[in-house]
Design a protein around this motif. Structure first.
Motif, PDB file in Angstrom:
ATOM      1  N   SER A 100      40.497  93.724  72.855  1.00 44.35           N
ATOM      2  CA  SER A 100      40.463  95.180  72.875  1.00 44.35           C
ATOM      3  C   SER A 100      39.129  95.739  72.418  1.00 44.35           C
ATOM      4  CB  SER A 100      41.591  95.746  72.010  1.00 44.35           C
ATOM      5  OG  SER A 100      41.629  95.154  70.730  1.00 44.35           O
ATOM      6  N   PHE A 109      40.250  98.280  80.065  1.00 42.74           N
ATOM      7  CA  PHE A 109      40.868  97.039  80.522  1.00 42.74           C
ATOM      8  C   PHE A 109      40.983  97.008  82.044  1.00 42.74           C
ATOM      9  CE2 PHE A 109      42.710  97.465  76.209  1.00 42.74           C
ATOM     10  CZ  PHE A 109      42.407  96.207  75.694  1.00 42.74           C
ATOM     11  N   GLU A 118      46.190 102.450  78.117  1.00 44.62           N
ATOM     12  CA  GLU A 118      45.603 103.139  76.967  1.00 44.62           C
ATOM     13  C   GLU A 118      46.652 103.776  76.073  1.00 44.62           C
ATOM     14  OE1 GLU A 118      44.595 103.424  80.034  1.00 44.62           O
ATOM     15  OE2 GLU A 118      42.446 102.974  80.150  1.00 44.62           O
ATOM     16  N   VAL A 121      47.987 101.040  73.746  1.00 43.26           N
ATOM     17  CA  VAL A 121      46.975 100.599  72.782  1.00 43.26           C
ATOM     18  C   VAL A 121      46.751 101.658  71.710  1.00 43.26           C
ATOM     19  CG1 VAL A 121      44.569  99.906  72.505  1.00 43.26           C
ATOM     20  CG2 VAL A 121      45.861  99.109  74.486  1.00 43.26           C
ATOM     21  N   ARG A 128      45.606  94.152  67.353  1.00 42.34           N
ATOM     22  CA  ARG A 128      44.561  93.742  68.288  1.00 42.34           C
ATOM     23  C   ARG A 128      45.212  93.277  69.584  1.00 42.34           C
ATOM     24  NH1 ARG A 128      39.880  90.335  65.020  1.00 42.34           N
ATOM     25  NH2 ARG A 128      39.048  92.110  63.855  1.00 42.34           N
ATOM     26  N   GLU A 131      43.943  91.037  76.686  1.00 45.39           N
ATOM     27  CA  GLU A 131      44.340  91.054  78.089  1.00 45.39           C
ATOM     28  C   GLU A 131      44.094  89.678  78.708  1.00 45.39           C
ATOM     29  OE1 GLU A 131      43.829  94.149  81.688  1.00 45.39           O
ATOM     30  OE2 GLU A 131      41.949  93.224  81.051  1.00 45.39           O
TER      31      GLU A 131
END
Length: 280
Positions: A100, A109, A118, A121, A128, A131
């Motif tokens: 991230s 990402f 988003e 996240v 953390r 991907e």
């Protein structure tokens, strides 16, 4: 989606993470440490995604699957050390890893072009995220041993970087969701993310997954027909995001995998933790 090769230098491996993250027989899983190794991984991806599976897009004349994310990712590689020649010619499998903090510093990402990543996240700033993407293995190495090595490497990497959540797109081959109605519906009815982890496909890309009533699904048949990568994620404890997405460039129907480390089954944690101690 595939874009033109980005010539920006790739990051080097973190200095306190050893390059070899797992080993079974002559097979090793490592992080790429040179440009030659990354280019070999891109060439392998091209062989699998373009030559074998028929992906379309702006692939380069060098026959490499490369995009703007490669320079900011770490590249997990499986080597067959019994192959003669330089190390970068021994690569038989690869996985792309994007943390991230690197995603935030470089425009987001890869999965954000399909899902509202988003929002998840930002809702969990204490965790953390990692991907996972571009997973591929040469046909002759598609075995349980290779998968085991890749997960040894991923787990060691996650422990080193204190990763709390893994996620990424996983694919069904083909661009007609109805062709995978049984599997998609099984995922929808049995593995949807809980509200606190849910992520929805972007509105203009959303494809419904609830195509077959739950009572009409034979779970054994549905799981047997599931792509091996998705099946492996489910066994670890993964959840599925809201809606599928058609990726016309790669010729796939994608679903979003969400795997908080806290949900990984204890037997897998114990196994991979034991392996990680050997290499971390």
């Amino acid at each position: 989606m595939v874009s033109q090769v980005d010539s920006t230098p790739s990051p080097l491996v973190a200095p306190h993470l050893v390059s070899v993250l797992g080993r079974i027989g002559t097979m090793e899983v490592c992080l790429a440490q040179t440009e030659d190794e990354i280019e070999s991984a891109q060439q392998l991806r091209f062989k699998v995604f373009f030559d074998e599976l028929g992906a379309k897009g702006s692939a380069t004349l060098e026959q490499r699957d490369a995009d703007r994310f490669d320079p900011v990712c770490d590249h997990l590689l499986v080597y067959d050390t019994s192959i003669a020649g330089p190390k970068h010619k021994q690569i038989v499998g690869t996985y792309r890893l994007l943390r991230s903090e690197r995603a935030f510093a470089s425009g987001g990402f890869y999965s954000a072009s399909e899902y509202s990543i988003e929002s998840l996240v930002s809702a969990k700033p204490d965790l953390r995220f990692l991907e996972l993407g571009r997973s591929c293995v040469l046909p002759e190495y598609r075995s349980k041993r290779t998968v085991e090595l890749l997960w040894q490497g991923i787990w060691t990497y996650c422990r080193h970087h204190s990763i709390g959540v893994m996620f990424g797109c996983a694919s069904f081959q083909g661009t007609v969701p109805a062709a995978h109605a049984l599997q998609l519906s099984f995922l929808q009815h049995n593995f949807r993310a809980t509200p606190d982890w849910d992520v929805r496909a972007l509105p203009d890309r959303y494809q419904a997954m609830d195509l077959v009533p739950a009572e009409a699904i034979n779970p054994r048949v549905a799981m047997f027909a599931m792509p091996p990568l998705i099946k492996g994620y489910l066994r670890l404890g993964a959840m599925i995001g809201d809606g599928a997405v058609i990726d016309h460039d790669f010729g796939t129907t994608d679903v979003l995998i969400i795997l908080p480390v806290s949900r990984i089954a204890e037997r897998y944690v114990s196994h991979y933790a034991a392996e990680a101690k050997r290499f971390a």
